[in-house]
Design a protein around this motif. Structure first.
Motif, PDB file in Angstrom:
ATOM      1  N   GLY A 160       0.795  -1.223   0.000  1.00  0.00           N
ATOM      2  CA  GLY A 160       0.000   0.000   0.000  1.00  0.00           C
ATOM      3  C   GLY A 160       0.821   1.264   0.000  1.00  0.00           C
ATOM      4  O   GLY A 160       0.264   2.375   0.115  1.00  0.00           O
ATOM      5  N   ASP A 161       2.144   1.163  -0.107  1.00  0.00           N
ATOM      6  CA  ASP A 161       2.999   2.347  -0.135  1.00  0.00           C
ATOM      7  C   ASP A 161       2.917   3.043  -1.493  1.00  0.00           C
ATOM      8  O   ASP A 161       2.695   2.394  -2.514  1.00  0.00           O
ATOM      9  CB  ASP A 161       4.449   1.952   0.135  1.00  0.00           C
ATOM     10  CG  ASP A 161       4.631   1.350   1.525  1.00  0.00           C
ATOM     11  OD1 ASP A 161       3.886   1.759   2.432  1.00  0.00           O
ATOM     12  OD2 ASP A 161       5.497   0.462   1.665  1.00  0.00           O
ATOM     13  N   PRO A 162       3.135   4.348  -1.503  1.00  0.00           N
ATOM     14  CA  PRO A 162       3.158   5.051  -2.801  1.00  0.00           C
ATOM     15  C   PRO A 162       4.471   4.806  -3.531  1.00  0.00           C
ATOM     16  O   PRO A 162       5.470   4.412  -2.945  1.00  0.00           O
ATOM     17  CB  PRO A 162       3.009   6.516  -2.404  1.00  0.00           C
ATOM     18  CG  PRO A 162       3.603   6.591  -1.038  1.00  0.00           C
ATOM     19  CD  PRO A 162       3.272   5.293  -0.358  1.00  0.00           C
ATOM     20  N   PHE A 163       4.453   5.029  -4.841  1.00  0.00           N
ATOM     21  CA  PHE A 163       5.676   4.943  -5.638  1.00  0.00           C
ATOM     22  C   PHE A 163       6.555   6.154  -5.331  1.00  0.00           C
ATOM     23  O   PHE A 163       6.055   7.260  -5.078  1.00  0.00           O
ATOM     24  CB  PHE A 163       5.349   4.928  -7.140  1.00  0.00           C
ATOM     25  CG  PHE A 163       4.587   3.694  -7.562  1.00  0.00           C
ATOM     26  CD1 PHE A 163       5.223   2.466  -7.702  1.00  0.00           C
ATOM     27  CD2 PHE A 163       3.225   3.776  -7.832  1.00  0.00           C
ATOM     28  CE1 PHE A 163       4.519   1.346  -8.100  1.00  0.00           C
ATOM     29  CE2 PHE A 163       2.510   2.646  -8.234  1.00  0.00           C
ATOM     30  CZ  PHE A 163       3.160   1.422  -8.352  1.00  0.00           C
ATOM     31  N   ASP A 164       7.892   5.944  -5.324  1.00  0.00           N
ATOM     32  CA  ASP A 164       8.804   7.043  -5.031  1.00  0.00           C
ATOM     33  C   ASP A 164       9.641   7.390  -6.260  1.00  0.00           C
ATOM     34  O   ASP A 164       9.441   6.849  -7.348  1.00  0.00           O
ATOM     35  CB  ASP A 164       9.695   6.707  -3.839  1.00  0.00           C
ATOM     36  CG  ASP A 164      10.529   5.446  -4.068  1.00  0.00           C
ATOM     37  OD1 ASP A 164      10.746   5.086  -5.253  1.00  0.00           O
ATOM     38  OD2 ASP A 164      10.963   4.819  -3.090  1.00  0.00           O
ATOM     39  N   GLU A 165      10.607   8.292  -6.064  1.00  0.00           N
ATOM     40  CA  GLU A 165      11.387   8.780  -7.198  1.00  0.00           C
ATOM     41  C   GLU A 165      12.288   7.695  -7.786  1.00  0.00           C
ATOM     42  O   GLU A 165      12.607   7.709  -8.982  1.00  0.00           O
ATOM     43  CB  GLU A 165      12.217  10.001  -6.806  1.00  0.00           C
ATOM     44  CG  GLU A 165      13.406   9.722  -5.893  1.00  0.00           C
ATOM     45  CD  GLU A 165      12.997   9.629  -4.418  1.00  0.00           C
ATOM     46  OE1 GLU A 165      13.873   9.487  -3.574  1.00  0.00           O
ATOM     47  OE2 GLU A 165      11.774   9.711  -4.157  1.00  0.00           O
ATOM     48  N   VAL A 166      12.715   6.719  -6.993  1.00  0.00           N
ATOM     49  CA  VAL A 166      13.525   5.626  -7.538  1.00  0.00           C
ATOM     50  C   VAL A 166      12.671   4.737  -8.429  1.00  0.00           C
ATOM     51  O   VAL A 166      13.103   4.309  -9.505  1.00  0.00           O
ATOM     52  CB  VAL A 166      14.173   4.805  -6.402  1.00  0.00           C
ATOM     53  CG1 VAL A 166      14.931   3.604  -6.976  1.00  0.00           C
ATOM     54  CG2 VAL A 166      15.104   5.675  -5.580  1.00  0.00           C
ATOM     55  N   ASP A 167      11.443   4.462  -7.983  1.00  0.00           N
ATOM     56  CA  ASP A 167      10.518   3.704  -8.834  1.00  0.00           C
ATOM     57  C   ASP A 167      10.299   4.439 -10.161  1.00  0.00           C
ATOM     58  O   ASP A 167      10.292   3.827 -11.231  1.00  0.00           O
ATOM     59  CB  ASP A 167       9.169   3.522  -8.126  1.00  0.00           C
ATOM     60  CG  ASP A 167       9.286   2.704  -6.851  1.00  0.00           C
ATOM     61  OD1 ASP A 167      10.157   1.811  -6.818  1.00  0.00           O
ATOM     62  OD2 ASP A 167       8.508   2.955  -5.922  1.00  0.00           O
ATOM     63  N   GLU A 168      10.138   5.737 -10.046  1.00  0.00           N
ATOM     64  CA  GLU A 168       9.928   6.531 -11.252  1.00  0.00           C
ATOM     65  C   GLU A 168      11.126   6.437 -12.191  1.00  0.00           C
ATOM     66  O   GLU A 168      10.985   6.284 -13.405  1.00  0.00           O
ATOM     67  CB  GLU A 168       9.661   7.981 -10.875  1.00  0.00           C
ATOM     68  CG  GLU A 168       9.439   8.892 -12.079  1.00  0.00           C
ATOM     69  CD  GLU A 168       9.153  10.326 -11.659  1.00  0.00           C
ATOM     70  OE1 GLU A 168       9.474  11.237 -12.452  1.00  0.00           O
ATOM     71  OE2 GLU A 168       8.590  10.529 -10.564  1.00  0.00           O
ATOM     72  N   ALA A 169      12.335   6.505 -11.626  1.00  0.00           N
ATOM     73  CA  ALA A 169      13.533   6.420 -12.455  1.00  0.00           C
ATOM     74  C   ALA A 169      13.637   5.053 -13.119  1.00  0.00           C
ATOM     75  O   ALA A 169      14.015   4.938 -14.300  1.00  0.00           O
ATOM     76  CB  ALA A 169      14.769   6.697 -11.611  1.00  0.00           C
ATOM     77  N   LEU A 170      13.314   3.988 -12.371  1.00  0.00           N
ATOM     78  CA  LEU A 170      13.357   2.639 -12.937  1.00  0.00           C
ATOM     79  C   LEU A 170      12.371   2.482 -14.088  1.00  0.00           C
ATOM     80  O   LEU A 170      12.696   1.962 -15.165  1.00  0.00           O
ATOM     81  CB  LEU A 170      13.066   1.607 -11.843  1.00  0.00           C
ATOM     82  CG  LEU A 170      14.185   1.339 -10.837  1.00  0.00           C
ATOM     83  CD1 LEU A 170      13.655   0.545  -9.650  1.00  0.00           C
ATOM     84  CD2 LEU A 170      15.328   0.584 -11.509  1.00  0.00           C
TER      85      LEU A 170
END
Length: 516
Positions: A160-170
């Motif tokens: 249930g956690d939100p996506f972060d900037e590392v997820d976005e970069a991946l």
């Protein structure tokens, strides 16, 4: 450190390793990223490559659902691949997304959208029934340079956690890989299409220049374009007014994107038009497709001009040869015969004696032969009219005159060196065959359309006449057909008549062109 796109891979690797307490788990994520890159470079099937990218994306960021949409050149959704949905759930959802709402915003805004709760965004509307609930959302445009080819998005991050900037970069890195795969696939498809057009152009040009394809045979060129363009219909028009040659292949009357290409010959002279029509669901023609079709049309138009020029040269050569033969007959043969006749006359002596009478008869025969040769010289030297000189023109005029005033569509096709190999004598026979067959179509067949085809193939002249009428009667007079059969047999050829497909009658008359 902020990571945008895939510019700083070193920083991205560091963030991946720093984010995981287990170094093995970090290496596994990097291995997934590398495997996705390998798939893009090795996989020839675009669908398989993109499906792998979606699956890797889910694993990398721990998303429950993932999907990838590819935008067609006309803006519609060309492909839609998903991961995480069961087959049963996907079937219940039904139709694919239309590219509106939050998914459309990723493409139209050409920027990444990251949401903690999808439902809180006013653009998250239009989800169909049976669509699973989705909380967190990460959508990344797929692009190469400034062109957006689609979008890659993930939803429902684990825990249930939100996506972060590392997820976005991946995911941005994966989207770049997808963009490369799509761009390469379209380049390959375009290269394959250009290869097909080029091969078709070479075939048509070779047949035109070899005399195997008549410059007036628009039908074969139209069928070639239909096959190579994978379109719904093609219309080829050559010339204008009464001299226009038109041929249709496929269904060129329906709705759909249409491409009009001029046939430009030497010095940009417009010789006609090539029209290519796609079906109602076909995507609009791209500029690259127009350029490829224009190159084909220009090559064929110039080859047609060369073929016509060669035919004209052959006609001039034939005229020169006729004049030379006439000159030789006059200067040599007639003079020799005349001298022989004078010599014989001087030896006649008593014309009433048996020997004198025989010699006098031979002198008269020589005089008659000289008169016949002079008539032949006159025919050889006389400039023939266009219809008598060109069998194509003669048959064209015959068809037009015979069908004038009749509610009957006609199509006339020529193939091979008709004008150069078929002489006047055999041309008379051909004209008689065409006249009789057209008369039957008009008087008896109740046809709506008739096709007349004349071809010189090898050592044979092949006449094929097809109508869409009521077919051959069971009984009735067939004297005209028997005359055609007799003409063919007399010239060492064959004659056949039977049903046409799907309806009507087809007549086929084949004779050696050397028979005359």
């Amino acid at each position: 450190m902020e990571i945008e796109g895939h510019g700083d891979l070193t920083a991205l690797v560091s963030r991946i390793l720093d984010r995981t307490d287990d170094s093995a788990a970090g290496r596994d994520r990097l291995a997934l990223l590398v495997s996705a890159a390998q798939t893009v470079t090795r996989e020839l099937d675009l669908t398989h490559a993109l499906q792998r990218i979606v699956e890797v994306g889910r694993e990398l960021v721990g998303a429950r659902y993932g999907a990838l949409g590819v935008i067609a050149p006309d803006g519609s959704l060309e492909r839609f691949l998903h991961s995480g949905l069961t087959v049963e759930r996907a079937e219940r959802i039904g139709s694919l997304p239309t590219g509106h709402g939050i998914l459309g915003a990723v493409v139209t805004d050409a920027r990444t959208i990251r949401l903690d709760r999808l439902a809180d965004d006013p653009r998250s509307a239009g989800f169909p029934a049976h669509h699973p609930p989705m909380g967190s959302f990460l959508g990344v445009p797929i692009r190469v340079g400034g062109a957006v080819f689609g979008n890659l998005y993930l939803t429902e991050r684990a825990g249930g956690d939100p996506f972060d900037e590392v997820d976005e970069a991946l995911i941005t890195t994966l989207a770049a890989m997808a963009g490369t795969a799509i761009a390469n696939s379209r380049l390959y498809e375009r290269a394959q299409a250009e290869r097909r057009w080029l091969e078709a152009s070479e075939r048509v040009i070779q047949r035109l220049l070899a005399g195997q394809l008549s410059p007036d045979d628009a039908a074969e060129v139209a069928e070639t374009v239909l096959a190579v363009s994978e379109a719904r219909g093609v219309v080829l028009r050559i010339g204008e007014g009464d001299a226009e040659l038109a041929a249709t292949a496929g269904d060129a009357l329906g709705d759909g994107p249409r491409l009009d290409v001029p046939l430009l010959g030497a010095e940009e002279r417009r010789l006609g038009t090539l029209e290519i029509v796609r079906g109602p669901d076909g995507h609009p023609f791209e500029e690259g497709e127009r350029e490829t079709a224009e190159r084909f049309a220009r090559s064929v138009a110039i080859a047609r001009e060369l073929a016509l020029s060669r035919i004209d040269e052959q006609r001039l050569a034939l005229a020169d040869e006729r004049e030379r033969i006439a000159r030789d007959l006059h200067d040599h043969v007639i003079q020799s015969l005349f001298a022989i006749g004078l010599t014989l006359q001087s030896t006649v002596g008593d014309p009433t004696s048996p020997m004198g009478a025989k010699i006098a008869a031979q002198v008269d025969a020589i005089d008659a032969t000289i008169r016949q040769i002079r008539q032949a010289i006159y025919r050889l030297s006389a400039a023939p009219a266009a219809e008598a000189y060109s069998l194509r023109a003669r048959i064209n005029t015959l068809v037009r005159q015979t069908l004038e005033g009749e509610d009957l569509d006609s199509r006339l096709e020529f193939s091979g060196p008709v004008d150069t190999l078929v002489d006047t004598s055999l041309g008379d026979e051909v004209a008689a065959v065409v006249r009789e067959a057209l008369s039957n179509a008009v008087r008896h067949a109740r046809a709506r359309a008739v096709t007349v085809s004349m071809a010189v193939r090898g050592a044979q002249v092949v006449i094929t006449i097809t109508d869409d009428g009521i077919g051959m009667p069971v009984s009735g007079r067939r004297s005209g057909l028997e005359n055609l059969r007799a003409r063919a047999v007399e010239l060492g050829g064959t004659f056949a008549i039977g049903p046409a497909s799907p309806r009507g009658t087809q007549l086929r008359w084949v004779v050696p062109w050397k028979a005359s």
